[in-house]
Every structure is written in C-alpha cells, then in structure tokens.
Write an enzyme that holds these catalytic residues in place. Structure first.
Site, PDB file in Angstrom:
ATOM      1  CG  ASP A 160      -2.787  -7.987  -4.199  1.00 33.81           C
ATOM      2  OD1 ASP A 160      -3.040  -7.622  -3.170  1.00 33.81           O
ATOM      3  OD2 ASP A 160      -3.248  -7.443  -5.314  1.00 33.81           O
ATOM      4  CG  HIS A 213      -5.274  -3.657  -0.652  1.00 39.76           C
ATOM      5  ND1 HIS A 213      -4.977  -4.860  -1.436  1.00 39.76           N
ATOM      6  CD2 HIS A 213      -4.654  -4.240   0.584  1.00 39.76           C
ATOM      7  CE1 HIS A 213      -4.475  -5.753  -0.592  1.00 39.76           C
ATOM      8  NE2 HIS A 213      -4.036  -5.352   0.510  1.00 39.76           N
ATOM      9  CB  SER A 222      -4.451   3.145  -8.956  1.00 42.87           C
ATOM     10  OG  SER A 222      -3.478   2.205  -9.252  1.00 42.87           O
ATOM     11  CG  ASP A 249      -2.765  -4.157 -10.614  1.00 41.62           C
ATOM     12  OD1 ASP A 249      -2.251  -4.134 -11.555  1.00 41.62           O
ATOM     13  OD2 ASP A 249      -3.495  -5.234 -10.562  1.00 41.62           O
TER      14      ASP A 249
HETATM   15  P1  13P Z   1      -5.366  -0.124  -7.578  1.00 41.25           P
HETATM   16  O1  13P Z   1      -6.539  -1.095  -8.401  1.00 41.25           O
HETATM   17  O2  13P Z   1      -6.085   1.060  -7.065  1.00 41.25           O
HETATM   18  O3  13P Z   1      -4.229  -0.167  -8.440  1.00 41.25           O
HETATM   19  O4  13P Z   1      -5.473  -1.215  -6.390  1.00 41.25           O
HETATM   20  C1  13P Z   1      -4.579  -2.373  -6.447  1.00 41.25           C
HETATM   21  C2  13P Z   1      -4.671  -3.139  -5.212  1.00 41.25           C
HETATM   22  O5  13P Z   1      -5.114  -2.972  -4.342  1.00 41.25           O
HETATM   23  C3  13P Z   1      -3.860  -4.573  -5.333  1.00 41.25           C
HETATM   24  O6  13P Z   1      -4.124  -5.533  -4.260  1.00 41.25           O
HETATM   25  O1  G3H Z   2      -6.499  -6.003  -5.987  1.00 42.83           O
HETATM   26  C1  G3H Z   2      -6.729  -6.468  -7.151  1.00 42.83           C
HETATM   27  C2  G3H Z   2      -5.381  -6.512  -7.897  1.00 42.83           C
HETATM   28  O2  G3H Z   2      -5.676  -5.235  -8.848  1.00 42.83           O
HETATM   29  C3  G3H Z   2      -5.268  -7.755  -8.716  1.00 42.83           C
HETATM   30  O3  G3H Z   2      -6.219  -7.544 -10.044  1.00 42.83           O
HETATM   31  O4  G3H Z   2      -7.114  -9.953  -9.868  1.00 42.83           O
HETATM   32  O5  G3H Z   2      -7.263  -8.526 -11.822  1.00 42.83           O
HETATM   33  O6  G3H Z   2      -5.181  -9.504 -11.018  1.00 42.83           O
HETATM   34  P1  G3H Z   2      -6.341  -9.004 -10.786  1.00 42.83           P
HETATM   35 ZN    ZN Z   3      -6.086  -5.034  -3.341  1.00 38.97          ZN
END
Ligand code: 13P
Ligand code: G3H
Ligand code: ZN
Length: 334
Positions: free
Chosen positions: A94, A232, A235, A277
C-alpha cells in the site's frame, strides 16, 4: 527471491475483472499484526470472499519484511485449514513510494504493489509508475497507480488539501504507465478525521459529510470503460466504536468517515477495490479499551486481543456482506 505463486497468493487481475463486471468491490484491509491477519482470513473464509491484505511501508517497518512474507504464506495455509479449498488472497504493498521499495516487495513474494506518485508532477508520476510496471509485469505482479491527491496522511506523505482526479488525464496516464488499476481522488481521505463538523450537515442529530464526487467517477468510467478503479480512505468511522473508545478513557473528537451508503453505491461502479484501515484500528482499540476497563486485573495479551480480534472480524464481515458485496464471489467457492 520468491514469486507470489509459490506462496499460494494471487494477483488482482482476474478478481478485478469479475468485480467490475459483477458490480461489487474487493476489500483491501491493512494489517500490521497477527490478530488483524487472522481476523481478515477468518472473515474472508466465512464469507467466501476474495481479499486483499495490504501493508504500508510503515507496517513493513513495524512487522519486519520477512515476517510479513511468512504471514502471507501462513494466511493461505490458515484459510485452507479453515475449510476454504481455493482461497484468493492478494498480498499488496500500500502506498509504495519508490521503485526500490516496490521491487523489494515483488522480490519478497508480494502479488500486487501500489506505486504512489500522486504527489509528483504529472510526467514524473507517469515515469515512476511505468518503471514499476515494467519490472512487476515480468513476474505477473499487478500494479496500482494513483492520479489525484487525497487529503490526510498517506504513510510518510501528507497533503493538507485534496485535488480531485482530472478525468481528462486518465486515458493518457493509464495507457502510458500500463498500470493495472487506478486509485482516484473523489472526496475520500485517510484517517479517522476525514471531515470537520463545519463541512457536514446535521441530519437527525447526525453529522452527514458532503457526498463523494460521483460525477467525476462516472466521467472516469466513461473514459476508461471496465478499467479497475480504486478508492483509498474509505473507512466509515463507526460511531459506536468511537463512543466505546471515548467511554473507556479514549479521546477521539470529531471523528467522521465516509457513509457506508456511498461506498455501497461506489462498489456497483468500476470501483473494484476499497481500502479500509482506520475502521480496523478503531474496532481493535475499542475492544481492547473496553476489556481492560472491565477487567483491570487482566495482563495476559490473549485476554484482551481475543475480543479485539473478534470485533475486527465482525467489522470485516459486515463490510464484505453489507457494503462491498464481495461475499460468495470466489471463482471456486467449494
Ligand atoms: P482509511 O484511513 O480510511 O481506512 O484508508 C485506508 C487506506 O486508504 C489505505 O491505503
Ligand atoms: O493509507 C494509509 C494506511 O492507512 C496505512 O497507514 O502508513 O500508518 O500504516 P500507515
Ligand atoms: Zn491509502
């Protein structure tokens, strides 16, 4: 060097084709811990859903790259043990921020990578994405690229403001990069604070955020018929989890997400991958806080991580069945 096929993983090509044609979306759940991984696999098996398990650069640093590779291999074995003979599990990077990171992941058994050059000037974004595609495709690894900028934090990249994807660029971008899917910006953003209360309308005591830019999504679909689109920052930030966190000692103010109804609508379009996420983080934290507040004498991690895992599993199943519609969509459900 290990190829993802040797780990029992799949890339995104076939599952995206079916999702676009079938009007549903594949869940892309981020994970950093064993409990998240277990909950994702349990939910995918129970619902017979294909699933994308994704790790950010930060998650990779946290969990260790080698451990993650074995966790993904373990996820496939675990799915089979739980009774799913033909699981479809993708291990996806990701927000990859460099060619080197993407190459490293491909060489370590990832079946899909995202190269996120969305913050770069247009031509540089194309050049970087093409470099990753040229390498990845030699190993049949699929590549997600991004056009348009989401507000919020994307790993170590943060943007104060979002810039919607320009539909007039998508044909040129996807053709010249050769990417397999395209992440777009239509009003979602990362994290648990996607909108300020001032940006929302109060309806029956609930703060309703502005709708996603479906007009832009539909224009993009017209330019790229059938091309896999990714959302993306999707949530929903469930209020009950936020309330539980705050009730048991947390302090999350004005946490507002994307209404599930909008994600349901997006899933019916060419949007075939939806990233979640923060909802997992909230589900885990709410359950841990509640358990520890109610059982102040507990100190065995299993005592509080078990309810946390259960709560995440419940959330994942809800997303799959009631929001994205990817249940019973394995190519072989036997
Ligand atoms: P959220 O923070 O809305 O869960 O998005 C996660 C995401 O886009 C990870 O790439
Ligand atoms: O897009 C971001 C994801 O939620 C991942 O978050 O970089 O804190 O692991 P992180
Ligand atoms: Zn993302």
């Amino acid at each position: 060097m290990v190829n993802y096929k040797d780990l029992g993983l799949v890339n995104t090509r076939e599952m995206f084709k079916r999702a676009v044609a079938g009007g549903y979306a594949i869940p892309a759940f981020n994970f950093n811990t064993m409990e998240q991984m277990q909950a994702i696999v349990m939910a995918a098996v129970e619902t017979k859903s294909p699933v994308i398990m994704q790790v950010s650069k930060g998650a990779r640093n946290y969990a260790n790259a080698s451990i993650l590779r074995y966790m993904a291999e373990g996820a496939v074995a675990y799915a089979k043990e739980l009774g799913c003979a033909h699981p479809e599990i993708v291990l996806h990077l990701d927000h990859g921020d460099s060619f080197e990171l993407c190459k490293d992941c491909i060489d370590m058994g990832f079946s899909s990578v995202m190269i996120d050059g969305s913050h770069l000037p247009y031509e540089e974004n194309i050049a970087l994405a093409k470099q990753v595609v040229d390498y990845a495709h030699q190993f049949d690894v699929t590549v997600e690229a991004e056009l348009g900028v989401l507000a919020g934090v994307e790993d170590e990249v943060s943007a104060a403001e979002s810039h919607y994807t320009k539909p007039e660029e998508v044909i040129d971008f996807s053709t010249r990069t050769g990417c397999d899917s395209l992440a777009i910006s239509i009003g979602t953003s990362h994290g648990a604070h996607k909108f300020t209360p001032e940006q929302c309308t109060l309806v029956n005591g609930v703060l309703v955020p502005p709708p996603l830019a479906f007009d832009i999504l539909h224009e993009i679909e017209k330019k790229l018929p059938g091309f896999p689109i990714v959302l993306h920052g999707s949530s929903s930030v469930p209020m009950d989890e936020v309330e539980t966190i705050n009730k048991y000692g947390g302090h999350l103010e004005a946490a507002i997400g994307i209404p599930e109804e909008q994600l349901r609508e997006a899933s019916k379009s060419a949007v075939c991958k939806i990233n979640i996420d923060s909802d997992s983080r909230l589900a885990m934290t709410a359950a841990v806080r509640k358990h520890l507040a109610e059982h102040p004498g507990d100190f065995d991690p299993r005592q509080y991580l078990k309810p946390a895992r259960e709560n995440m599993k419940k959330m994942y199943i809800h997303k799959i069945v009631n929001v994205l519609g990817s249940d019973n969509k394995l190519a072989n459900c036997d």
